[in-house]
Write a protein that holds these residues in place. Structure first.
Motif, PDB file in Angstrom:
ATOM      1  N   ALA A   1      11.753  -5.488 -27.923  1.00  0.00           N
ATOM      2  CA  ALA A   1      10.822  -5.724 -26.889  1.00  0.00           C
ATOM      3  C   ALA A   1       9.579  -4.932 -27.146  1.00  0.00           C
ATOM      4  CB  ALA A   1      11.576  -4.964 -25.618  1.00  0.00           C
ATOM      5  N   TYR A   2       9.589  -3.748 -27.723  1.00  0.00           N
ATOM      6  CA  TYR A   2       8.413  -2.872 -27.986  1.00  0.00           C
ATOM      7  C   TYR A   2       7.585  -3.448 -28.915  1.00  0.00           C
ATOM      8  CZ  TYR A   2       5.494   0.955 -29.523  1.00  0.00           C
ATOM      9  OH  TYR A   2       4.599   1.879 -30.015  1.00  0.00           O
TER      10      TYR A   2
ATOM     11  N   SER B   1       7.334  -6.651 -29.461  1.00  0.00           N
ATOM     12  CA  SER B   1       6.828  -8.103 -28.709  1.00  0.00           C
ATOM     13  C   SER B   1       5.475  -7.378 -27.711  1.00  0.00           C
ATOM     14  CB  SER B   1       7.653  -8.686 -27.907  1.00  0.00           C
ATOM     15  OG  SER B   1       7.111  -9.803 -26.971  1.00  0.00           O
TER      16      SER B   1
ATOM     17  N   GLU C   1      17.596  -4.090 -28.910  1.00  0.00           N
ATOM     18  CA  GLU C   1      16.917  -4.856 -27.960  1.00  0.00           C
ATOM     19  C   GLU C   1      15.723  -4.205 -27.486  1.00  0.00           C
ATOM     20  OE1 GLU C   1      17.673  -6.274 -23.511  1.00  0.00           O
ATOM     21  OE2 GLU C   1      19.328  -5.198 -24.502  1.00  0.00           O
TER      22      GLU C   1
END
Length: 202
Positions: free
Chosen positions: A60-61, A63, A56
């Motif tokens: 997120a990184y 994105s 996850e």
């Protein structure tokens, strides 16, 4: 003296015989082995949860990196747009000054011989100033739009007049450039003012 009593007792208090005790002891091993998975199961669940969390965070990184890249690209486009607008504004101001000088030269063309060397020197000085001005305009990225002798294009030129022509090939073609037009890249800085040929009807 220390005495070790190895006897085992049942819950009702009766002693357990040694042969029963020997048979019962091996039976305890499966219980110990069965206890091992119960310790490993929470560990596996914890590892799976940590792996999911890492996945996850990785997404997120990624994105965030893409958002940052898109932001930098938008900033670069905006900076280029502002710089181009400023260059266009400066070039337009210089073009107006160049137009004034060209009109002054046109007004005194041929008068140099009649009024002596002083006027001739003044005209030469104006010509030099005009050439320097055109160089600065060119350095800003402004390029003259070629319109003479080509079909009239309303995107880059304004027709201020029409001229009657006998040749059908000259119909709709720019026959005279009244004021030059300029562009910076694909942006028209100012359209040219032209006279367009119109076929004379008999």
């Amino acid at each position: 003296m220390k005495v070790n009593d190895r006897r085992r007792f049942r819950p009702d208090g009766r002693p357990i015989a040694e042969d029963e005790l020997g048979a019962a002891e091996p039976a305890a091993l499966p219980d110990a082995e069965a206890a091992t998975p119960s310790v490993e199961e929470p560990r596996d669940a914890q590892l799976a949860a940590q792996a999911a969390r890492i996945d996850e965070l990785t997404r997120a990184y990624a994105s965030l990196v893409e958002d940052n890249k898109a932001f930098r690209q938008r900033q670069e486009r905006e900076r280029a747009r502002v710089v181009e607008a400023e260059r266009a504004g400066v070039a337009q101001a210089l073009l107006e000054s160049a137009d004034d000088l060209e009109r002054a030269l046109a007004a005194v063309s041929g008068a140099g011989e009649a009024h002596g060397d002083a006027l001739r020197n003044l005209v030469d000085g104006v010509r030099l100033s005009l050439a320097a001005l055109h160089k600065r305009i060119s350095d800003l990225g402004a390029q003259r739009i070629p319109v003479a002798g080509v079909p009239f294009d309303p995107h880059v030129a304004e027709a201020v007049d029409t001229v009657a022509v006998a040749d059908a090939a000259q119909d709709g073609v720019v026959v005279q450039e009244v004021r030059p037009g300029y562009r910076i890249g694909d942006r028209v800085l100012r359209p040219a003012r032209v006279r367009v040929g119109r076929l004379a009807r008999a």
